[in-house]
Scaffold this active site. Structure first.
Site, PDB file in Angstrom:
ATOM      1  CD  GLU A  13      -2.777   1.330   2.409  1.00  0.00           C
ATOM      2  OE1 GLU A  13      -3.294   0.371   3.022  1.00  0.00           O
ATOM      3  OE2 GLU A  13      -2.829   2.516   2.817  1.00  0.00           O
ATOM      4  CG  HIS A  15      -0.517   5.693  -1.104  1.00  0.00           C
ATOM      5  ND1 HIS A  15      -1.478   4.941  -1.739  1.00  0.00           N
ATOM      6  CD2 HIS A  15      -0.712   5.491   0.224  1.00  0.00           C
ATOM      7  CE1 HIS A  15      -2.230   4.326  -0.832  1.00  0.00           C
ATOM      8  NE2 HIS A  15      -1.783   4.635   0.363  1.00  0.00           N
ATOM      9  CG  HIS A 161      -6.455   3.676   0.448  1.00  0.00           C
ATOM     10  ND1 HIS A 161      -6.623   5.022   0.710  1.00  0.00           N
ATOM     11  CD2 HIS A 161      -5.244   3.338   0.935  1.00  0.00           C
ATOM     12  CE1 HIS A 161      -5.534   5.469   1.334  1.00  0.00           C
ATOM     13  NE2 HIS A 161      -4.689   4.472   1.480  1.00  0.00           N
ATOM     14  CG  ASP A 284      -0.730   4.319   4.325  1.00  0.00           C
ATOM     15  OD1 ASP A 284      -0.798   4.676   3.129  1.00  0.00           O
ATOM     16  OD2 ASP A 284      -1.618   4.594   5.160  1.00  0.00           O
TER      17      ASP A 284
HETATM   18  C1  GRE Z   1      -4.142  10.919   3.523  1.00  0.00           C
HETATM   19  O1  GRE Z   1      -4.524  10.428   2.456  1.00  0.00           O
HETATM   20  O2  GRE Z   1      -4.225  12.115   3.752  1.00  0.00           O
HETATM   21  C2  GRE Z   1      -3.550  10.039   4.566  1.00  0.00           C
HETATM   22  C3  GRE Z   1      -3.405   8.660   4.367  1.00  0.00           C
HETATM   23  C4  GRE Z   1      -2.861   7.882   5.373  1.00  0.00           C
HETATM   24  C5  GRE Z   1      -2.471   8.460   6.571  1.00  0.00           C
HETATM   25  C6  GRE Z   1      -2.599   9.814   6.762  1.00  0.00           C
HETATM   26  C7  GRE Z   1      -3.145  10.620   5.776  1.00  0.00           C
HETATM   27  O3  GRE Z   1      -3.796   8.103   3.214  1.00  0.00           O
HETATM   28  O4  GRE Z   1      -3.292  11.932   5.974  1.00  0.00           O
HETATM   29 ZN    ZN Z   2      -2.768   4.390   2.175  1.00  0.00          ZN
END
Ligand code: GRE
Ligand code: ZN
Length: 322
Positions: A13, A15, A161, A284
């Protein structure tokens, strides 16, 4: 550098942001702060350096929230295809280190099913990620079922998600605390409620009776559902309502990841409810900015080396055919 386990490490996961798609983001979606935004747009040196520092071999890339879930019906399909083509290009530039989950134009569900098939068959992606509701509509609505039907047919997972809760929910439940605690509407609580609700509704809708081989991935150790699983199941079995085998469906059709949640009690609860084969490693990144915190935690979890290896890569290799 830290001690690396003997198995590969696949994080699923992780990004990035597409600069053309994020131009469409407004208000609270449009930026997360310098250190995070810089990493979301980095598809090369810094990303690889921080993977190397933690010993992460592969990132399965996915767009950050809300991805393509807020695009209007008239532009969603074209924009999403462009975004996915660019993502496939990033993977192609370094196929040993990157794989990907595609984005789907959920505003046009039949086109989204076709785009999922294109992502898998033409672009070599491992499935798709959907962030929250589709323009405010819950994914269990029958109009979205063609997406899940296609996922089952292709035998690829859909990763659900989090995204920001509906503004009406935030207003009533959290707004008065959001100024002092901005993350209360995101990972500290809002995301969890939103995503768990979407997942619970999918089970209640009968989707898994129609598509019994459908595989759904949830991050963040299942957004509290494993901890609540016995209670949800037992409450839904009381007389007076329609019957649903909630616990059976959840533990069979759902897969969970460690994203942003490096806790032994949470891990052990999930192993007990789901079995270790349904748990996959994720960081993440870059919302969790330190890959090492996740890998170091995994090194000491109270599981056998064999089970750790399943979580770190074996389960991903099987589920995502890597
Ligand atoms: C966001 O998309 O803003 C996000 C996440 C995961 C943790 C904190 C966060 O996807 O702000
Ligand atoms: Zn995420």
């Amino acid at each position: 550098m830290m001690q690396k386990p003997k198995c590969p490490i696949i994080a699923i996961e992780e990004h990035y942001w597409d600069p053309e798609l994020t131009k469409t983001y407004v208000g609270p979606e449009s930026g997360r702060g310098g250190d995070i935004d810089k990493r979301l747009y980095d598809m090369g040196a810094l990303r690889i350096q921080e993977m190397d520092e933690a010993g992460i071999d592969v990132q399965v890339l996915s767009h950050g929230a809300p991805s393509t879930q807020k695009l209007p019906a008239d532009t969603a399909a074209k924009m999403t295809a462009t975004v996915n083509d660019r993502l496939a290009g990033y993977v192609k530039s370094n196929p040993k280190r990157f794989a990907a989950f595609g984005a789907l134009p959920t505003a046009v569900p039949d086109a989204a099913a076709d785009e999922l098939e294109r992502c898998v068959k033409t672009l070599g992606m491992k499935g798709a990620m959907i962030h929250g509701t589709a323009n405010g509509e819950f994914l269990d609505k029958q109009k979205f079922w063609p997406i899940f039907e296609r996922a089952e047919k292709l035998d690829v997972p859909i990763y659900l998600h989090p995204s920001l809760p509906d503004p009406r929910v935030t207003e009533i439940y959290l707004q008065d605390y959001a100024k002092d605690f901005p993350l209360v509407v995101r990972p500290a609580w809002g995301f969890t409620v939103e995503t768990a609700t979407i997942a619970i509704r999918l089970v209640l809708s009968g989707l898994f009776d129609k598509y019994p081989k459908l595989k759904i991935i949830l991050g963040h150790f299942g957004e509290t559902i494993p901890f609540l699983l016995w209670r949800i199941d037992s409450a839904l079995k009381r007389p007076g309502g329609k019957q649903v085998a909630f616990r059976d469906i959840f533990s069979k059709n759902f897969y969970l990841t460690t994203s942003g949640f490096f806790s032994n009690p949470a891990l052990l609860c999930c192993v007990m409810e789901m079995g270790v084969d349904h748990i996959l490693f994720a960081v993440d990144w870059p919302f969790v900015i330190d890959n090492k915190s996740a890998v170091e935690w995994m090194a000491d979890v109270p599981l056998s080396d064999e089970d750790k290896a399943k979580i770190l890569s074996g389960n991903a290799q099987k589920l995502l055919r890597m």
